[in-house]
Design an enzyme around this catalytic site. Structure first.
Site, PDB file in Angstrom:
ATOM      1  N   ASP A  99      21.872  -3.746  20.714  1.00  0.00           N
ATOM      2  CA  ASP A  99      20.530  -3.190  20.682  1.00  0.00           C
ATOM      3  C   ASP A  99      20.238  -2.670  22.086  1.00  0.00           C
ATOM      4  O   ASP A  99      20.391  -3.398  23.065  1.00  0.00           O
ATOM      5  CB  ASP A  99      19.541  -4.312  20.340  1.00  0.00           C
ATOM      6  CG  ASP A  99      18.394  -3.846  19.482  1.00  0.00           C
ATOM      7  OD1 ASP A  99      17.844  -2.777  19.782  1.00  0.00           O
ATOM      8  OD2 ASP A  99      18.049  -4.562  18.526  1.00  0.00           O
ATOM      9  N   ASP A 132      16.524   1.158  20.343  1.00  0.00           N
ATOM     10  CA  ASP A 132      15.213   0.631  20.007  1.00  0.00           C
ATOM     11  C   ASP A 132      14.151   1.702  20.259  1.00  0.00           C
ATOM     12  O   ASP A 132      14.189   2.384  21.283  1.00  0.00           O
ATOM     13  CB  ASP A 132      14.947  -0.594  20.890  1.00  0.00           C
ATOM     14  CG  ASP A 132      13.616  -1.256  20.606  1.00  0.00           C
ATOM     15  OD1 ASP A 132      13.484  -1.846  19.519  1.00  0.00           O
ATOM     16  OD2 ASP A 132      12.715  -1.191  21.465  1.00  0.00           O
ATOM     17  N   GLU A 180      16.178   3.669  15.873  1.00  0.00           N
ATOM     18  CA  GLU A 180      14.973   3.335  15.111  1.00  0.00           C
ATOM     19  C   GLU A 180      14.007   4.510  15.237  1.00  0.00           C
ATOM     20  O   GLU A 180      13.568   4.836  16.328  1.00  0.00           O
ATOM     21  CB  GLU A 180      14.373   2.070  15.713  1.00  0.00           C
ATOM     22  CG  GLU A 180      13.194   1.521  14.992  1.00  0.00           C
ATOM     23  CD  GLU A 180      12.483   0.463  15.824  1.00  0.00           C
ATOM     24  OE1 GLU A 180      11.934  -0.457  15.236  1.00  0.00           O
ATOM     25  OE2 GLU A 180      12.462   0.572  17.051  1.00  0.00           O
ATOM     26  N   HIS A 194      14.135  -7.789  11.557  1.00  0.00           N
ATOM     27  CA  HIS A 194      13.387  -8.822  12.277  1.00  0.00           C
ATOM     28  C   HIS A 194      11.909  -8.501  12.463  1.00  0.00           C
ATOM     29  O   HIS A 194      11.193  -9.280  13.074  1.00  0.00           O
ATOM     30  CB  HIS A 194      14.044  -9.031  13.646  1.00  0.00           C
ATOM     31  CG  HIS A 194      13.982  -7.786  14.481  1.00  0.00           C
ATOM     32  ND1 HIS A 194      14.692  -6.644  14.167  1.00  0.00           N
ATOM     33  CD2 HIS A 194      13.271  -7.465  15.578  1.00  0.00           C
ATOM     34  CE1 HIS A 194      14.422  -5.697  15.045  1.00  0.00           C
ATOM     35  NE2 HIS A 194      13.565  -6.164  15.916  1.00  0.00           N
ATOM     36  N   ASP A 195      11.466  -7.337  12.006  1.00  0.00           N
ATOM     37  CA  ASP A 195      10.065  -6.946  12.215  1.00  0.00           C
ATOM     38  C   ASP A 195       9.207  -7.032  10.953  1.00  0.00           C
ATOM     39  O   ASP A 195       7.998  -6.818  11.020  1.00  0.00           O
ATOM     40  CB  ASP A 195       9.990  -5.494  12.728  1.00  0.00           C
ATOM     41  CG  ASP A 195      10.489  -5.356  14.164  1.00  0.00           C
ATOM     42  OD1 ASP A 195      10.310  -6.311  14.940  1.00  0.00           O
ATOM     43  OD2 ASP A 195      11.051  -4.295  14.493  1.00  0.00           O
TER      44      ASP A 195
HETATM   45  C1  GLC Z   1      11.181  -2.273  18.034  1.00  0.00           C
HETATM   46  C2  GLC Z   1      11.732  -3.642  17.747  1.00  0.00           C
HETATM   47  C3  GLC Z   1      10.625  -4.650  17.822  1.00  0.00           C
HETATM   48  C4  GLC Z   1      10.056  -4.612  19.227  1.00  0.00           C
HETATM   49  C5  GLC Z   1       9.637  -3.195  19.614  1.00  0.00           C
HETATM   50  C6  GLC Z   1       9.409  -3.082  21.084  1.00  0.00           C
HETATM   51  O1  GLC Z   1      10.285  -1.848  17.071  1.00  0.00           O
HETATM   52  O2  GLC Z   1      12.383  -3.647  16.507  1.00  0.00           O
HETATM   53  O3  GLC Z   1      11.065  -5.941  17.513  1.00  0.00           O
HETATM   54  O4  GLC Z   1       8.957  -5.479  19.311  1.00  0.00           O
HETATM   55  O5  GLC Z   1      10.620  -2.238  19.303  1.00  0.00           O
HETATM   56  O6  GLC Z   1      10.625  -3.133  21.790  1.00  0.00           O
END
Ligand code: GLC
Ligand code: CA
Length: 559
Positions: free
Chosen positions: A113, A215, A277, A340-341
């Site tokens: 990541d 990310d 993402e 995980h979100d």
């Molecule tokens: C992404 C991650 C999340 C995190 C955010 C800030 O959305 O998946 O878990 O809190 O970025 O880094």
């Protein structure tokens, strides 16, 4: 018409299955209650022991590790304070090197990541940048003077709620953060910081990592004039991120330039993958641009069609159809149910009045994920049917980001989906042997029923169903690379589609009804279909269509 992907040119990240590990709660090898790299190493055989006929391995092809870099862990690793080091809780760089070697030995690729939209406010870059207006890194973050009334420079918000600007006394200026205030956004317009990050990316590629998940990769770039974002018509809560049009702080053309440059680095190495993402307030349609106009940005943009869809065959199919339509010819899709979100899919989709068929939903969902055209990404524990732990006492919550929100209401936490992996029915579900320490988050109380050991022994478990689906993908080219074609246009209580290449044809029929049988002759009626995977029928049996499917029957048949 979508062209046949050629079997011999397909890449590992197109044909394989990716498995996301949340390192804090996967496996704790030293007994301090926190997952670690050594723990992951010890569980590699479970993920894939390298034997194609293994009776005890899941059979996945790659792991994606949520962040393992040095971090004060305010956002549990998504706030990096040193990109070159491993978080002490997880181990050392040497442990990571061992993990790489051990994973590669078993044919498992390792994806990291990469959190490069922001750093932690504890990163040495930010410490220096925030110390004064004239230091060598003064322009490495987004600093702006206060508005004439002393307030925030503009209306940009934080994705976690409220203004995205935080005041700094030393500089008498504000800095911008797309997320929490301990996660200052990097100024990608500064070529020095950009070069630093590129160098760091090379460091990990040189070590042998097989790729990255970028990310928050849609919010890297910011308008250099820091113009106000237009507020959506009729938006009642002006402090809510999604109530603005993010013209000036999201998905700017410059964002794509950055991703393209990262892709160029990736392409200097053999067989690496770039995932990103892209969802932050983006539609699936907007996300398509992340492939790049010449297919030169992300290999796999992560978009959230299944997570945002209700448990309703017609909607699920619509999401698949949309993805089929927007994925460019030379590009490749990916799908996931959980991460995980968000709450785990069995917690999202199982209505309690109908709780009795949780296994049916789990099987149907698994079958869809592993038979649509695109790379499937599993989230640890999904394969054993883990559900959210909804009983975490407030004082044990670890998702500090959400705890810190200023809303009056009880904060929403992402912890429910981050609880320890359930390995067996022993103390702490086998996640940690530490008797005097509590695991990082409380183990779900269903662990005596829902765990790896028990499910490996039960031929009808969801874990064995996942194993069979993954096996079937490995053995059938149509399931890996074949075209997707639906046999029914407005599905209500079932899905029926084929995956096909010139040489192979696989039929997937899923009955979603809780009580009604389904006759499948409407779509296809030919003799001699071989059962590849079914939760009702014997594998390898030859059956003739038409036939009737029981409630929640999943049939995957090969012609
Ligand atoms: C992404 C991650 C999340 C995190 C955010 C800030 O959305 O998946 O878990 O809190 O970025 O880094
Ligand atoms: Ca540990």
């Amino acid at each position: 018409m979508i062209q046949d992907t050629k079997s011999n040119t397909a890449k590992w990240w197109q044909t394989g299955v990716i498995y996301q590990i949340y390192p804090l709660t996967f496996a704790d090898a030293n007994g301090d209650g926190i997952g670690d790299l050594q723990g992951i190493i010890e569980k590699l055989d479970y993920l894939n022991d390298g034997n194609p006929d293994s009776e005890t391995s899941l059979g996945i092809d790659a792991i994606w590790l949520s962040p393992i870099n040095q971090s004060p862990m305010i956002d549990n690793g998504y706030d990096v304070s040193d990109y070159y080091d491993i978080n002490d809780q997880f181990g050392t760089l040497e442990d990571f090197e061992i993990l790489l070697v051990e994973a590669h030995k078993r044919g498992i690729k390792v994806i990291l990541d990469l959190v490069i939209n922001h750093t932690s406010n504890q990163h040495s870059w930010f410490l220096e940048s925030s110390s004064s207006k004239d230091n060598s890194k003064s322009d490495w973050y987004h600093w702006q003077d206060p508005a004439p009334d002393g307030g925030v420079p503009n209306n940009w918000l934080s994705y976690f709620g409220g203004t995205g600007w935080t005041y700094n006394e030393a500089r008498k200026q504000y800095y911008y953060h797309s997320f929490n205030n301990n996660q200052p956004d990097i100024n990608w317009g500064n070529s020095q910081v950009k070069e630093e990050i590129f160098q760091m990316i090379r460091f990990w590629l040189d070590k042998g990592v097989d790729g990255f998940r970028l990310d928050a990769s849609s919010v890297y770039s910011k308008d250099k004039y820091y113009r106000y974002n237009p507020v959506k018509f009729d938006a009642n809560d002006q402090k809510k991120y999604n109530n603005q049009h993010h013209l000036y702080n999201k998905n700017l053309p410059e964002n794509h330039q950055i991703i393209r440059e990262i892709r160029t680095i990736i392409d200097e190495y053999q067989e690496r993958v770039l995932i990103g993402e892209t969802f932050i307030d983006s539609t699936l349609y907007e996300s398509a641009i992340f492939y790049g106009i010449n297919n030169d940005e992300l290999h796999l943009p992560f978009t959230f069609e299944f997570p945002f869809s209700p448990w309703y065959p017609g909607y699920l199919q619509q999401e698949i159809a949309k993805k089929e339509l927007i994925t460019p010819q030379a590009a490749w899709a990916s799908y996931f149910l959980d991460n995980h979100d968000i709450p785990r899919h069995l917690s999202r989709w199982v209505e309690c009045s109908l709780c009795t068929n949780q296994l049916g939903i789990a099987q149907a969902a698994a079958a869809i994920l592993l038979t649509v055209r695109g790379t499937p990404i599993l989230y640890y524990g999904q394969e054993i049917g883990m559900v959210d732990n909804e009983d975490i006492p407030r004082e044990k919550i670890q998702d500090k980001i959400v705890i810190r929100s200023e809303t009056e209401e009880l904060p929403e936490t992402r912890d429910g989906a981050r609880t320890p992996m359930q390995w067996n029915d022993s103390f702490n579900a086998g996640f940690s042997f530490g008797k005097n320490v509590e695991p990082w988050l409380p183990v779900h109380q269903n662990y005596t029923e829902v765990n790896v050991d028990r499910e490996l022994k039960d031929p009808d478990s969801i874990l064995n169903f996942y194993r069979k689906l993954i096996q079937a993908r490995k053995q059938n080219e149509a399931l890996r690379i074949g075209n997707w074609r639906t046999l029914i246009y407005y599905p209500y209580e079932h899905l029926a589609y084929v995956r096909e290449t010139k040489a192979e044809r696989v039929l997937i029929v899923i009955n979603f009804s809780y009580e009604k049988d389904l006759t499948i002759d409407e779509y296809i009626s030919q003799d001699n279909w071989q059962v590849l995977v079914s939760n009702v029928r014997e594998a390898n049996k030859i059956i003739n269509l038409p036939t009737t499917l029981q409630p929640f029957e999943v049939s995957i048949l090969r012609k």
